[in-house]
Enzyme design. Structure first.
Site, PDB file in Angstrom:
ATOM      1  N   SER A 126      40.902  44.034  56.942  1.00 36.27           N
ATOM      2  CA  SER A 126      41.167  44.308  55.525  1.00 36.27           C
ATOM      3  C   SER A 126      40.026  45.038  54.816  1.00 36.27           C
ATOM      4  O   SER A 126      40.240  45.585  53.739  1.00 36.27           O
ATOM      5  CB  SER A 126      41.485  43.009  54.770  1.00 36.27           C
ATOM      6  OG  SER A 126      40.329  42.215  54.604  1.00 36.27           O
ATOM      7  N   LYS A 178      36.290  40.149  50.404  1.00 34.14           N
ATOM      8  CA  LYS A 178      36.935  41.230  49.647  1.00 34.14           C
ATOM      9  C   LYS A 178      35.963  41.752  48.592  1.00 34.14           C
ATOM     10  O   LYS A 178      34.971  41.117  48.267  1.00 34.14           O
ATOM     11  CB  LYS A 178      38.198  40.731  48.918  1.00 34.14           C
ATOM     12  CG  LYS A 178      39.279  40.153  49.803  1.00 34.14           C
ATOM     13  CD  LYS A 178      40.037  41.224  50.552  1.00 34.14           C
ATOM     14  CE  LYS A 178      41.194  40.661  51.353  1.00 34.14           C
ATOM     15  NZ  LYS A 178      40.809  40.031  52.600  1.00 34.14           N
TER      16      LYS A 178
END
Length: 146
Positions: free
Chosen positions: A67, A104
């Site tokens: 990701s 993230k």
């Protein structure tokens, strides 16, 4: 070294080793055309001293997944995470979200927070009051195998 496993990250608590270091050749290594042989100096270099600012608040974690590939964080990379740093908009953070750790980019606007992946195949996560959410630490460095 102590390890703690999560679905998305494996955490490592660094063992402090004082007085050790690897040989560091302080001449620069050409990534273009080879340079003529020069005299070079050697000194000891400790990666702990280079990568860790606060030993008591620093951990390592191994990335599991894709990701964050757009930010240069690839599967199996080793992250250096400092829990003493303040979370800021745009920083890459390790977060605890609804029972799992994830890494993230933080996006903040007013009182709203999003966790933004760096891969268009993954959705942006909006944090709400219903989420169990903690910003666990800020990524300061990434160590890669070549």
């Amino acid at each position: 070294m102590i390890t703690h496993d999560s679905k998305n990250l494996t955490f490592f608590v660094p063992d402090p080793i004082d007085g050790l270091g690897s040989i560091f050749i302080n001449t620069g290594i050409s990534a273009g055309f080879p340079s003529p042989t020069e005299d070079f100096t050697q000194e000891k270099l400790s990666l702990d001293e280079q990568l860790i600012k606060n030993k008591e608040a620093t951990f390592y974690a191994r990335v599991n997944g894709q990701s964050m590939i757009g930010a240069g964080l690839d599967d199996n990379d080793l992250l250096v995470i400092d829990r003493s740093l303040e979370p800021e908009n745009g920083k890459i953070a390790v977060c605890f979200l609804d029972g799992e750790f994830t890494v993230k980019r933080l996006r903040k606007q007013g009182n709203e927070v999003w966790l933004q992946p760096e891969n268009p195949s993954y959705p942006i996560i909006k944090i709400t009051e219903e989420n169990d959410f903690v910003i666990w630490g800020i990524v300061t460095n990434v160590i890669k195998k070549v």
